[in-house]
Design a protein around this motif. Structure first.
Motif, PDB file in Angstrom:
ATOM      1  N   SER A   1      -2.854  16.882   5.855  1.00 16.75           N
ATOM      2  CA  SER A   1      -3.864  17.352   6.813  1.00 16.75           C
ATOM      3  C   SER A   1      -4.453  16.181   7.592  1.00 16.75           C
ATOM      4  O   SER A   1      -4.410  15.023   7.166  1.00 16.75           O
ATOM      5  N   ASP A   2      -5.029  16.477   8.734  1.00 15.63           N
ATOM      6  CA  ASP A   2      -5.703  15.448   9.521  1.00 15.63           C
ATOM      7  C   ASP A   2      -6.860  14.836   8.736  1.00 15.63           C
ATOM      8  O   ASP A   2      -7.149  13.645   8.858  1.00 15.63           O
ATOM      9  N   LYS A   3      -7.504  15.655   7.921  1.00 15.24           N
ATOM     10  CA  LYS A   3      -8.626  15.170   7.112  1.00 15.24           C
ATOM     11  C   LYS A   3      -8.147  14.130   6.103  1.00 15.24           C
ATOM     12  O   LYS A   3      -8.805  13.099   5.889  1.00 15.24           O
ATOM     13  N   PHE A   4      -6.991  14.372   5.480  1.00  6.95           N
ATOM     14  CA  PHE A   4      -6.450  13.424   4.522  1.00  6.95           C
ATOM     15  C   PHE A   4      -5.985  12.153   5.217  1.00  6.95           C
ATOM     16  O   PHE A   4      -6.223  11.031   4.731  1.00  6.95           O
ATOM     17  N   ILE A   5      -5.332  12.299   6.357  1.00  3.56           N
ATOM     18  CA  ILE A   5      -4.886  11.134   7.124  1.00  3.56           C
ATOM     19  C   ILE A   5      -6.079  10.270   7.510  1.00  3.56           C
ATOM     20  O   ILE A   5      -6.042   9.032   7.432  1.00  3.56           O
ATOM     21  N   ASP A   6      -7.170  10.911   7.907  1.00  6.76           N
ATOM     22  CA  ASP A   6      -8.368  10.160   8.258  1.00  6.76           C
ATOM     23  C   ASP A   6      -8.967   9.490   7.025  1.00  6.76           C
ATOM     24  O   ASP A   6      -9.511   8.386   7.105  1.00  6.76           O
ATOM     25  N   TYR A   7      -8.858  10.159   5.873  1.00  9.67           N
ATOM     26  CA  TYR A   7      -9.325   9.565   4.617  1.00  9.67           C
ATOM     27  C   TYR A   7      -8.558   8.277   4.339  1.00  9.67           C
ATOM     28  O   TYR A   7      -9.162   7.247   3.991  1.00  9.67           O
TER      29      TYR A   7
ATOM     30  N   ASN B   1       6.129  11.776   9.079  1.00  8.03           N
ATOM     31  CA  ASN B   1       7.112  12.083   8.041  1.00  8.03           C
ATOM     32  C   ASN B   1       6.677  13.241   7.141  1.00  8.03           C
ATOM     33  O   ASN B   1       7.515  13.893   6.520  1.00  8.03           O
ATOM     34  N   HIS B   2       5.370  13.467   7.072  1.00 12.04           N
ATOM     35  CA  HIS B   2       4.839  14.491   6.166  1.00 12.04           C
ATOM     36  C   HIS B   2       3.823  15.355   6.909  1.00 12.04           C
ATOM     37  O   HIS B   2       2.608  15.178   6.752  1.00 12.04           O
ATOM     38  N   PRO B   3       4.297  16.268   7.696  1.00 12.03           N
ATOM     39  CA  PRO B   3       3.378  17.123   8.473  1.00 12.03           C
ATOM     40  C   PRO B   3       2.464  17.966   7.590  1.00 12.03           C
ATOM     41  O   PRO B   3       1.457  18.484   8.067  1.00 12.03           O
ATOM     42  N   GLU B   4       2.793  18.098   6.305  1.00 12.14           N
ATOM     43  CA  GLU B   4       1.935  18.860   5.398  1.00 12.14           C
ATOM     44  C   GLU B   4       0.616  18.135   5.123  1.00 12.14           C
ATOM     45  O   GLU B   4      -0.348  18.754   4.665  1.00 12.14           O
TER      46      GLU B   4
ATOM     47  N   GLN C   1       0.817  -1.208   0.000  1.00  7.18           N
ATOM     48  CA  GLN C   1       0.000   0.000   0.000  1.00  7.18           C
ATOM     49  C   GLN C   1       0.854   1.262   0.000  1.00  7.18           C
ATOM     50  O   GLN C   1       0.386   2.338  -0.388  1.00  7.18           O
ATOM     51  N   LEU C   2       2.109   1.131   0.422  1.00 10.28           N
ATOM     52  CA  LEU C   2       3.021   2.275   0.429  1.00 10.28           C
ATOM     53  C   LEU C   2       4.003   2.230  -0.741  1.00 10.28           C
ATOM     54  O   LEU C   2       4.882   3.091  -0.842  1.00 10.28           O
ATOM     55  N   ALA C   3       3.846   1.237  -1.609  1.00 10.37           N
ATOM     56  CA  ALA C   3       4.699   1.149  -2.791  1.00 10.37           C
ATOM     57  C   ALA C   3       4.163   2.096  -3.852  1.00 10.37           C
ATOM     58  O   ALA C   3       3.686   1.689  -4.916  1.00 10.37           O
ATOM     59  N   THR C   4       4.247   3.371  -3.541  1.00  8.49           N
ATOM     60  CA  THR C   4       3.720   4.393  -4.436  1.00  8.49           C
ATOM     61  C   THR C   4       4.645   5.595  -4.405  1.00  8.49           C
ATOM     62  O   THR C   4       5.562   5.671  -3.589  1.00  8.49           O
ATOM     63  N   ASP C   5       4.421   6.529  -5.290  1.00 10.47           N
ATOM     64  CA  ASP C   5       5.199   7.760  -5.311  1.00 10.47           C
ATOM     65  C   ASP C   5       4.565   8.793  -4.386  1.00 10.47           C
ATOM     66  O   ASP C   5       3.331   8.871  -4.271  1.00 10.47           O
ATOM     67  N   LEU C   6       5.394   9.604  -3.759  1.00 10.60           N
ATOM     68  CA  LEU C   6       4.887  10.600  -2.816  1.00 10.60           C
ATOM     69  C   LEU C   6       3.895  11.536  -3.479  1.00 10.60           C
ATOM     70  O   LEU C   6       2.910  11.959  -2.859  1.00 10.60           O
TER      71      LEU C   6
ATOM     72  N   SER D   1       0.570  13.510  -2.165  1.00 10.08           N
ATOM     73  CA  SER D   1       0.557  14.982  -2.100  1.00 10.08           C
ATOM     74  C   SER D   1      -0.640  15.535  -2.866  1.00 10.08           C
ATOM     75  O   SER D   1      -1.332  16.449  -2.398  1.00 10.08           O
ATOM     76  N   MET D   2      -0.911  14.953  -4.048  1.00 12.25           N
ATOM     77  CA  MET D   2      -2.081  15.366  -4.812  1.00 12.25           C
ATOM     78  C   MET D   2      -3.369  14.980  -4.085  1.00 12.25           C
ATOM     79  O   MET D   2      -4.332  15.747  -4.031  1.00 12.25           O
ATOM     80  N   GLY D   3      -3.375  13.767  -3.515  1.00  8.48           N
ATOM     81  CA  GLY D   3      -4.542  13.322  -2.787  1.00  8.48           C
ATOM     82  C   GLY D   3      -4.865  14.223  -1.612  1.00  8.48           C
ATOM     83  O   GLY D   3      -6.035  14.510  -1.335  1.00  8.48           O
ATOM     84  N   ASN D   4      -3.842  14.696  -0.945  1.00 13.50           N
ATOM     85  CA  ASN D   4      -4.030  15.613   0.184  1.00 13.50           C
ATOM     86  C   ASN D   4      -4.736  16.893  -0.275  1.00 13.50           C
ATOM     87  O   ASN D   4      -5.670  17.371   0.366  1.00 13.50           O
ATOM     88  N   VAL D   5      -4.308  17.408  -1.418  1.00 13.14           N
ATOM     89  CA  VAL D   5      -4.936  18.620  -1.959  1.00 13.14           C
ATOM     90  C   VAL D   5      -6.381  18.337  -2.360  1.00 13.14           C
ATOM     91  O   VAL D   5      -7.292  19.124  -2.067  1.00 13.14           O
ATOM     92  N   TYR D   6      -6.599  17.201  -3.046  1.00 17.42           N
ATOM     93  CA  TYR D   6      -7.955  16.872  -3.477  1.00 17.42           C
ATOM     94  C   TYR D   6      -8.917  16.792  -2.290  1.00 17.42           C
ATOM     95  O   TYR D   6     -10.045  17.298  -2.346  1.00 17.42           O
ATOM     96  N   VAL D   7      -8.479  16.143  -1.225  1.00 16.44           N
ATOM     97  CA  VAL D   7      -9.340  16.002  -0.049  1.00 16.44           C
ATOM     98  C   VAL D   7      -9.614  17.362   0.583  1.00 16.44           C
ATOM     99  O   VAL D   7     -10.755  17.702   0.928  1.00 16.44           O
ATOM    100  N   GLU D   8      -8.563  18.169   0.730  1.00 14.98           N
ATOM    101  CA  GLU D   8      -8.729  19.488   1.339  1.00 14.98           C
ATOM    102  C   GLU D   8      -9.589  20.401   0.470  1.00 14.98           C
ATOM    103  O   GLU D   8     -10.328  21.245   0.979  1.00 14.98           O
ATOM    104  N   ASP D   9      -9.526  20.189  -0.849  1.00 12.00           N
ATOM    105  CA  ASP D   9     -10.263  21.061  -1.769  1.00 12.00           C
ATOM    106  C   ASP D   9     -11.650  20.511  -2.120  1.00 12.00           C
ATOM    107  O   ASP D   9     -12.333  21.064  -2.978  1.00 12.00           O
TER     108      ASP D   9
END
Length: 479
Positions: free
Chosen positions: A81-87, A76-79, A8-13, A17-25
């Motif tokens: 968001s809690d919302k994305f982490i919960d996602y 490792n990635h404080p950028e 599940q972590l065998a992916t590119d950062l 990073s894009m997913g974090n933006v999508y969730v926040e937006d």
């Protein structure tokens, strides 16, 4: 310190990073369509063999993030968001996937896999899908080319020690069997492939005994069903083959050989050595002894050896198969084709890099009289083809090049794999996939299967798809 691989972590950062933006937006629920496709056939060949779908299915079915995963990501990635982490904490793939069944012959610009899912879900699976499909498809295609040149002689995959890691060797062996290899030396694959591994002996085995003759006698004694002897440790024709003949004749008299037997040659002038070895074996009454050749072989060397009159019954192919020499990567890409029902395309200064928009499918067109593939047509998903009428297709770039086809039938190539996050696809056995490759290749004219300068197979766009593409290009904004 030991590490457990987490797919599940065998992916590119950047996926996250894009997913974090999508969730926040607030874009995470927008429905996206992505296509996996290639722009060139590997090895400058005329076709490509689809492989890796079974592992894609396994990946999607097991995709979930543990609490440990999300906490480490947050640290490792404080950028993020809690919302994305919960996602991520509650992540589950809920979309659909259509794909070409493994073993399907396909061509550039055709979707190998079509993913339709909420945007973040579709984005997060990109890297792993590409990694799996790019690797196995490349090896399966290389194997298919090698097997094609070997003709009715068997090809064995012997490349684990030269693979780019044991995982690449394991799944590369699977792909090689899909491409037509009769087996592999990788013991780990026996359960996966449902067949025993294959192999002979190494030069070190010969050297570990006081004489070559003694080494041969011991090997035949304890390997009566697979008595294949490596004869080029010292002198192939003056020592190795005569020693093998003596050991074979004695063992056959005593009934000590219960399966196949023969010799393997791993160095030197294979055309000359195998031809002369065949003469020696036949003169000794061992006409059923088999000759296997190895030594950095590929499709081009096999073709040349056969032209030169080599007498070879089977081939052991290692480095140049498992590393797909000399084509470093397949180059498959994962491109957005639609978002929330709106078709999208990527624009480039290179016309061939402009993507095909929309939610698409593939039709293969066959001649009724001979069942040979004539061309492929990319269409929008809701399009159908009336086979009772002539069909006119045209080149997607050079549109004045047209062709009207009559007396034909069509097949849709993409099949459902996941619907609403649930797998609806029955994974075929490896032998079924291998048989599919063989059957599909029979539908290709020889010109498409040439090793060098093959004819280019036609992959065209329907009129509606072509019109959509032109409309989007005309409306594109350059900022």
């Amino acid at each position: 310190m030991q590490f457990e691989r987490k797919l599940q972590l065998a992916t590119d950062l950047y996926q996250m990073s894009m997913g974090n933006v999508y969730v926040e937006d607030g874009k995470e629920k927008e429905m996206a369509v992505f296509d996996v496709f290639i722009r060139r056939n590997p090895f400058e060949g005329g076709y490509t063999v689809a492989a890796g779908l079974e592992q894609v299915i396994d990946y999607i079915q097991g995709l979930a993030f543990t609490e440990e995963d999300v906490l480490r990501l947050k640290a490792n990635h404080p950028e993020f968001s809690d919302k994305f982490i919960d996602y991520l904490r509650h992540f589950k793939f809920e979309g659909e996937i259509y794909a070409l069944p493994e073993g399907t012959i396909f061509f550039p610009f055709e979707p190998i896999i079509r993913v339709k899912a909420p945007l973040v879900q579709a984005q997060l699976v990109e890297t792993t899908i590409l990694s799996i499909v790019n690797h196995q498809t490349l090896i399966a295609t290389k194997a298919s080319r090698i097997v094609q040149e070997a003709g009715n002689t068997g090809v064995m995959e012997f490349g684990l020690r030269r693979a780019h890691g044991t995982e690449a060797g394991y799944f590369g062996a699977r792909a090689a069997v899909i491409g037509g290899c009769v087996g592999t030396s990788v013991v780990e694959t026996e359960e996966m492939l449902g067949q025993p591994a294959m192999g002979t002996m190494s030069h070190s085995f010969i050297l570990s005994y006081d004489s070559e003759r003694e080494a041969f006698e011991k090997f035949v004694k304890y390997n009566p069903q697979n008595a294949t002897l490596l004869v080029d440790t010292y002198n192939t024709l003056e020592q190795g083959v005569p020693n093998a003949i003596a050991v074979f004749k004695k063992a056959l008299r005593e009934g000590a050989i219960t399966g196949t037997y023969g010799i393997r040659i791993d160095s030197g002038d294979l055309a000359y050595l195998t031809a002369e070895s065949r003469k020696l074996l036949d003169a000794a009454g061992l006409e059923d002894a088999k000759i296997c050749a190895s030594s950095d072989l590929d499709e081009y060397l096999i073709k040349d050896l056969k032209i030169q009159g080599a007498k070879i019954d089977s081939w052991g192919i290692g480095t140049k198969l498992i590393t797909a020499y000399d084509w470093a990567a397949l180059g498959g890409v994962y491109k957005l084709a639609e978002i929330d029902g709106k078709p999208k395309l990527k624009i480039s200064n290179d016309p061939w890099k402009i993507t095909n928009p929309g939610y698409k499918k593939i039709y293969r067109i066959y001649g009724k009289s001979n069942d040979m593939a004539l061309a492929d047509l990319l269409t929008l998903d809701d399009e159908t083809i009336d086979t009772s009428k002539p069909l006119t297709i045209f080149h997607p770039m050079h549109t004045w090049k047209k062709r009207t086809i009559e007396d034909y039938y069509v097949k849709e190539l993409l099949v459902p794999v996941f619907i609403d996050g649930k797998c609806v696809y029955d994974k075929p056995a490896i032998k079924e996939i291998q048989a599919k490759v063989k059957a599909e290749k029979k539908t290709l004219w020889p010109a498409f299967k040439r090793m060098i300068n093959p004819h280019v197979y036609h992959v065209d766009l329907s009129q509606r798809l072509w019109d959509m593409k032109q409309q989007l290009l005309s409306e594109a904004e350059y900022k």
